[in-house]
Design a protein around this motif. Structure first.
Motif, PDB file in Angstrom:
ATOM      1  N   VAL A 495     -64.400  -3.207  67.001  1.00  0.00           N
ATOM      2  CA  VAL A 495     -64.429  -2.574  65.442  1.00  0.00           C
ATOM      3  C   VAL A 495     -64.212  -3.540  64.434  1.00  0.00           C
ATOM      4  O   VAL A 495     -64.439  -3.413  63.455  1.00  0.00           O
ATOM      5  CB  VAL A 495     -63.523  -1.354  65.293  1.00  0.00           C
ATOM      6  CG1 VAL A 495     -63.774  -0.568  64.055  1.00  0.00           C
ATOM      7  CG2 VAL A 495     -63.715  -0.566  66.348  1.00  0.00           C
ATOM      8  N   LEU A 498     -64.924  -3.699  60.721  1.00  0.00           N
ATOM      9  CA  LEU A 498     -65.850  -2.619  60.182  1.00  0.00           C
ATOM     10  C   LEU A 498     -64.924  -1.449  59.901  1.00  0.00           C
ATOM     11  O   LEU A 498     -65.226  -0.376  59.704  1.00  0.00           O
ATOM     12  CB  LEU A 498     -66.697  -2.093  61.230  1.00  0.00           C
ATOM     13  CG  LEU A 498     -67.839  -3.115  61.797  1.00  0.00           C
ATOM     14  CD1 LEU A 498     -68.624  -2.641  63.098  1.00  0.00           C
ATOM     15  CD2 LEU A 498     -68.713  -3.583  60.509  1.00  0.00           C
ATOM     16  N   THR A 499     -63.438  -1.893  59.964  1.00  0.00           N
ATOM     17  CA  THR A 499     -62.689  -0.714  59.800  1.00  0.00           C
ATOM     18  C   THR A 499     -62.616  -0.004  58.419  1.00  0.00           C
ATOM     19  O   THR A 499     -62.137   1.040  58.369  1.00  0.00           O
ATOM     20  CB  THR A 499     -61.085  -1.212  60.025  1.00  0.00           C
ATOM     21  OG1 THR A 499     -61.030  -2.324  59.110  1.00  0.00           O
ATOM     22  CG2 THR A 499     -61.021  -1.821  61.537  1.00  0.00           C
ATOM     23  N   ARG A 509     -71.717  -0.656  59.332  1.00  0.00           N
ATOM     24  CA  ARG A 509     -70.935   0.538  59.998  1.00  0.00           C
ATOM     25  C   ARG A 509     -71.914   1.630  60.310  1.00  0.00           C
ATOM     26  O   ARG A 509     -71.408   2.160  61.422  1.00  0.00           O
ATOM     27  CB  ARG A 509     -69.891   0.986  58.809  1.00  0.00           C
ATOM     28  CG  ARG A 509     -68.649   0.457  58.614  1.00  0.00           C
ATOM     29  CD  ARG A 509     -68.276   0.493  57.256  1.00  0.00           C
ATOM     30  NE  ARG A 509     -67.645   1.932  57.023  1.00  0.00           N
ATOM     31  CZ  ARG A 509     -66.441   2.380  57.402  1.00  0.00           C
ATOM     32  NH1 ARG A 509     -65.581   1.667  58.116  1.00  0.00           N
ATOM     33  NH2 ARG A 509     -66.160   3.794  57.222  1.00  0.00           N
ATOM     34  N   GLN A 513     -72.288   3.004  64.744  1.00  0.00           N
ATOM     35  CA  GLN A 513     -72.264   4.401  65.268  1.00  0.00           C
ATOM     36  C   GLN A 513     -73.610   4.666  65.946  1.00  0.00           C
ATOM     37  O   GLN A 513     -73.726   5.480  66.800  1.00  0.00           O
ATOM     38  CB  GLN A 513     -71.897   5.383  64.055  1.00  0.00           C
ATOM     39  CG  GLN A 513     -71.813   6.834  64.485  1.00  0.00           C
ATOM     40  CD  GLN A 513     -72.051   7.705  63.253  1.00  0.00           C
ATOM     41  OE1 GLN A 513     -73.076   7.918  62.661  1.00  0.00           O
ATOM     42  NE2 GLN A 513     -70.835   8.619  62.932  1.00  0.00           N
ATOM     43  N   ARG A 591     -65.427   4.397  71.312  1.00  0.00           N
ATOM     44  CA  ARG A 591     -65.629   3.545  70.156  1.00  0.00           C
ATOM     45  C   ARG A 591     -66.362   4.341  69.067  1.00  0.00           C
ATOM     46  O   ARG A 591     -66.150   4.166  67.731  1.00  0.00           O
ATOM     47  CB  ARG A 591     -66.039   2.270  70.380  1.00  0.00           C
ATOM     48  CG  ARG A 591     -64.878   1.349  70.644  1.00  0.00           C
ATOM     49  CD  ARG A 591     -63.915   1.244  69.740  1.00  0.00           C
ATOM     50  NE  ARG A 591     -62.585   0.594  70.204  1.00  0.00           N
ATOM     51  CZ  ARG A 591     -62.557  -0.801  70.311  1.00  0.00           C
ATOM     52  NH1 ARG A 591     -63.273  -1.754  70.012  1.00  0.00           N
ATOM     53  NH2 ARG A 591     -61.185  -1.126  70.591  1.00  0.00           N
ATOM     54  N   ILE A 595     -64.926   4.979  64.993  1.00  0.00           N
ATOM     55  CA  ILE A 595     -65.752   4.644  63.734  1.00  0.00           C
ATOM     56  C   ILE A 595     -65.908   5.866  63.140  1.00  0.00           C
ATOM     57  O   ILE A 595     -66.377   5.737  61.648  1.00  0.00           O
ATOM     58  CB  ILE A 595     -66.927   3.575  64.001  1.00  0.00           C
ATOM     59  CG1 ILE A 595     -67.651   3.090  62.548  1.00  0.00           C
ATOM     60  CG2 ILE A 595     -68.063   4.576  64.626  1.00  0.00           C
ATOM     61  CD1 ILE A 595     -66.613   2.075  62.245  1.00  0.00           C
ATOM     62  N   SER A 596     -65.897   6.972  63.652  1.00  0.00           N
ATOM     63  CA  SER A 596     -66.688   8.130  62.899  1.00  0.00           C
ATOM     64  C   SER A 596     -65.873   9.146  62.223  1.00  0.00           C
ATOM     65  O   SER A 596     -66.183   9.811  61.200  1.00  0.00           O
ATOM     66  CB  SER A 596     -67.705   8.998  64.105  1.00  0.00           C
ATOM     67  OG  SER A 596     -68.528   8.056  64.683  1.00  0.00           O
ATOM     68  N   SER A 600     -59.164   8.576  62.847  1.00  0.00           N
ATOM     69  CA  SER A 600     -58.757   7.238  62.748  1.00  0.00           C
ATOM     70  C   SER A 600     -58.173   6.911  61.443  1.00  0.00           C
ATOM     71  O   SER A 600     -57.222   5.952  61.458  1.00  0.00           O
ATOM     72  CB  SER A 600     -60.387   6.204  62.690  1.00  0.00           C
ATOM     73  OG  SER A 600     -60.873   6.384  63.843  1.00  0.00           O
ATOM     74  N   TYR A 607     -57.801   1.890  58.941  1.00  0.00           N
ATOM     75  CA  TYR A 607     -59.235   2.456  59.346  1.00  0.00           C
ATOM     76  C   TYR A 607     -59.470   3.343  58.149  1.00  0.00           C
ATOM     77  O   TYR A 607     -58.862   4.133  57.561  1.00  0.00           O
ATOM     78  CB  TYR A 607     -59.162   3.277  60.481  1.00  0.00           C
ATOM     79  CG  TYR A 607     -59.269   2.431  61.624  1.00  0.00           C
ATOM     80  CD1 TYR A 607     -58.629   1.177  61.878  1.00  0.00           C
ATOM     81  CD2 TYR A 607     -59.974   2.674  62.954  1.00  0.00           C
ATOM     82  CE1 TYR A 607     -58.588   0.418  62.881  1.00  0.00           C
ATOM     83  CE2 TYR A 607     -60.179   1.691  63.892  1.00  0.00           C
ATOM     84  CZ  TYR A 607     -59.423   0.808  64.001  1.00  0.00           C
ATOM     85  OH  TYR A 607     -59.529  -0.122  65.077  1.00  0.00           O
ATOM     86  N   SER A 609     -62.783   6.152  58.136  1.00  0.00           N
ATOM     87  CA  SER A 609     -63.844   6.637  59.132  1.00  0.00           C
ATOM     88  C   SER A 609     -65.108   6.682  58.209  1.00  0.00           C
ATOM     89  O   SER A 609     -65.010   7.002  56.950  1.00  0.00           O
ATOM     90  CB  SER A 609     -63.472   7.651  59.582  1.00  0.00           C
ATOM     91  OG  SER A 609     -63.437   8.825  58.849  1.00  0.00           O
TER      92      SER A 609
END
Length: 765
Positions: A495, A498-499, A509, A513, A591, A595-596, A600, A607, A609
């Motif tokens: 990740v 991309l956090t 990002r 996903q 993962r 990201i979703s 997070s 993070y 999301s």
């Protein structure tokens, strides 16, 4: 009697015995040693003198096999002198072509190639290792490979031999069964020439470097990891790899002050692996072995050393370290009794200073690193392309050609997506990697099979981790039963970067996903071949298998990696007797969830999301109700199941491997229905340039740089999923309403999740 089948036999004896002791003799088997370039250690900065015409002569002091000397060029242009001098850094082991006149070098047509750097010590105390037979060598000249070079810590010496290695000694397997002879990952013993030249090189002040003797070379005290002072050395041989069995060391450069190791224990499995939970406490640090995180590979490559293993008989092998994976695929192009068109394909190239491990691993499997025909890189990060230049130069020295494959998008940048949209987005490969860029021979064709007979490969462009990240499928024919098995390889799982949303990473990002969902939706994969060992426990699986096969009680029931690796998640629910979740889909789900989802943001404040912070696909910010066409029959996706590769047949895998990273997404009781759809709204599969949107989670308005998302694939539509469902039964009820081609109405969240009403059968209306 050892009852382990030949192809699965473990290799402690072979590893321990992997020494190279030259036997001497005068027969040079036709090698013209007079063609060899000379080599020496630079120990003072180069000097230039300018003549009346403005031309310059470069001179440099070196420690060479024929003594301490100063080399000079003929007069060259100022630009050429600058190019020559650039490589003459104190601590560089360089090679050159001697001229007829004593102590003069031949200036190459390309002045920058007058001297070539073989190894570079500089002022670093970090460890450097190089096998004699494989790895950096003196440069090829007159179509003859250059002499061998080795590097490592000195562990023994006598009047006629010297032993170097990386200090890794493995005493027992993961079940605690001791080896009769400790496995030494890299240790080689070499014969010394009678007139070997020895130099003590002072890296703190190179001007103090001086001639020395074999007797004066310090020997590293022992193999204990707590021994931090270790004696490093470079060694030069009198001949090349074609005569490795008779090579003699003609020069040794040993370094003062001594190099240092990290003083931490190391294991075949990754740091903090669950397989270390029962190993107790380190007496040196007082920490539990499982709690100790090994020093980074850049400073201490030996901490990542692990042994190679066969995954599919005679065809697919793991040759990476215990942190970053690398695979070998041996492709038989189908021409009986003709090996001329066969391929040896290497997937990814690992860390820059770990090449010696990869070459040793290949050698232990009976594979010659110089026989590699193709190198396939997944993306432009140094832990995956790090040794590619070393391997290409090793092939150059042997007079062999290697095809280098990469994604155009990471080498030259994204100029167009698969649906014809144009872009101007830089790739991830650093601008400084000019040699990789120049030597890339082939760019991938996406979403189609490359057919190499018993090995077939599909490459899938999947931006996110980098703009040009690629995923791969390996279809490999198992010679045992003639059937193909498929391995899924996710080429950019991290990740990093991309956090939280930024102007530059918005499309990445979304693409990150989308890539996970696309793979889950589109592919049926038998096994996972991970890119990093903390993504899926491939090394733990092998080490658990090894311990199982070494148990005398299992002598008559040996297992292979295909037996040890699970295709389906053991504890996933079954429909019609088949577990619904594959290990590959489960790995992807981990993962995708990170990201979703808002979890997070809660678990890690760094993070933000997609669910809370975007970017949201254009036009969906308010959570619209839309019409759509269903493009496939849908799939049920289970939430992430923490224990990976649970396999009760193997004691060390009986509970699976639960890694520490991102376990907050563990959700085996959650389910989603995922479907490919064409939504009838303004979203066209990409994020437009200069797209302005408010990010609630970061409380700021962001102007995004545009980029492709679903438009990395030529086919239309996108893969969307429902909000979380509380049971498999609910998921089955939703799935039953999905028919390919059906026109539906559905409601989306801002993050493009499909809203599930109280009556789940009305999700698609």
């Amino acid at each position: 009697m050892n009852t382990v089948p030949r192809h699965w036999r473990l290799l402690p004896a072979a590893i321990a015995a992997a020494t190279l002791v030259a036997c001497g003799g005068s027969d040079d088997k036709g090698v013209d040693r007079s063609a060899f370039r000379a080599a020496g250690m630079v120990y003072a900065a180069p000097q230039t003198t300018t003549d009346a015409s403005g031309n310059q002569t470069v001179s440099v002091a070196v420690l060479a096999k024929d003594g301490v000397k100063t080399l000079s060029t003929t007069a060259v242009s100022a630009a050429a002198a600058t190019a020559i001098s650039a490589k003459l850094v104190p601590g560089n082991l360089v090679d050159w072509v001697p001229a007829t006149q004593a102590n003069q070098v031949t200036v190459a047509t390309d002045a920058a190639q007058t001297f070539n750097v073989v190894l570079s010590k500089g002022s670093s105390a970090a460890a450097q290792f190089d096998l004699a037979k494989f790895g950096p060598e003196v440069t090829r000249n007159k179509d003859i490979p250059g002499p061998m070079v080795a590097a490592g810590w000195v562990y023994a010496k006598s009047a006629g031999t010297i032993t170097v290695g990386d200090g890794r000694a493995v005493l027992a397997d993961m079940a605690g069964r001791a080896y009769a002879t400790p496995i030494k990952r890299y240790e080689e013993t070499y014969t010394l020439a009678s007139d070997v030249k020895v130099f003590n090189v002072d890296t703190s002040d190179y001007s103090k470097s001086a001639a020395s003797t074999v007797a004066a070379i310090p020997v590293t005290a022992d193999y204990a990891y707590a021994t931090t002072a270790r004696q490093a050395a470079y060694l030069l041989f009198d001949t090349n790899h074609t005569e490795s069995e008779k090579a003699k060391v003609v020069a040794i450069w040993y370094f003062t002050p001594q190099s240092t190791s990290d003083g931490k224990p190391v294991w075949d499995v990754p740091s903090q692996s669950p397989l270390l939970a029962d190993k107790g406490t380190d007496p040196v640090s007082g920490q539990a072995y499982m709690a100790i995180n090994a020093t980074g590979v850049t400073a201490a490559p030996y901490t990542r050393s692990t042994e190679p293993f066969e995954m599919v008989k005679d065809t697919m092998y793991y040759v990476g370290d215990n942190e970053v994976a690398s695979y070998i695929l041996r492709a038989d192009m189908g021409t009986p009794n003709d090996k001329s068109d066969d391929k040896l394909i290497k997937i990814d190239a690992g860390w820059a200073n770990s090449g010696y491990q990869y070459w040793k691993n290949m050698e232990l499997l009976g594979l010659d690193p110089r026989a590699v025909t193709d190198i396939w890189l997944t993306h432009g990060h140094g832990d995956h392309y790090g040794t590619v230049v070393e391997q290409l130069r090793m092939a150059d020295n042997a007079g062999k050609t290697v095809k280098l494959w990469a994604s155009r998008e990471d080498v030259t940048g994204i100029t167009q997506d698969q649906r014809g949209n144009t872009w101007n987005i830089a790739g991830a490969l650093p601008a400084s990697e000019t040699e990789i860029r120049a030597r890339t021979t082939d760019f991938y064709k996406y979403d189609a099979w490359y057919d190499y007979g018993n090995v077939q490969i599909m490459v899938i462009w999947s931006p996110g981790h980098t703009p040009g990240t690629t995923n791969m499928l390996f279809r490999v024919k198992n010679p045992t039963d003639g059937k193909f098995v498929t391995f899924g390889y996710h080429g950019g799982y991290g990740v990093n970067g991309l956090t939280t949303p930024t102007a530059a990473n918005g499309f990445l990002r979304l693409s990150f996903q989308a890539g996970f969902s696309y793979l889950q939706q589109s592919l049926d994969v038998d096994f996972v071949s991970p890119q990093h060992t903390n993504q899926f426990p491939i090394v733990e699986v092998y080490q658990a298998l090894k311990a199982y096969n070494r148990d005398p009680a299992n002598a008559g029931k040996q297992l292979t990696m295909l037996d040890a690796m699970r295709s389906k998640v053991f504890d996933s629910p079954a429909i019609a007797g088949t577990n619904i979740t594959s290990e590959f889909a489960n790995q992807l789900e981990k993962r995708r969830s990170v990201i979703s989802y808002a979890a997070s943001d809660t678990a890690n404040t760094s993070y933000k999301s997609l669910e809370t912070s975007g970017p949201f696909k254009p036009g969906r910010e308010a959570g619209p109700t839309v019409t759509a066409t269903l493009l496939d029959g849908g799939k049920i996706v289970q939430g992430f199941v923490g224990p990976q590769n649970k396999n009760p047949a193997i004691p060390l895998l009986a509970s699976g491997i639960v890694t520490a990273t991102d376990q907050y997404v563990n959700d085996p009781t959650g389910f989603y229905v995922q479907v490919a759809v064409q939504v009838n709204d303004g979203y066209q599969g990409y994020l437009p340039d200069s797209f302005v949107q408010f990010s609630p989670g970061t409380n700021q308005t962001i102007t995004y740089r545009g980029g492709p998302v679903e438009s990395v694939h030529a086919k239309p539509g996108e893969v969307l999923r429902t909000k979380r469902l509380n049971s498999l039964a609910e998921a089955q009820a939703v799935l039953a309403t999905i028919t390919q081609g059906r026109q539906v109405t559905m409601t989306l969240t801002p993050a493009s999740e499909i809203v599930v009403p109280a009556d789940v059968t009305q999700t698609f209306r």
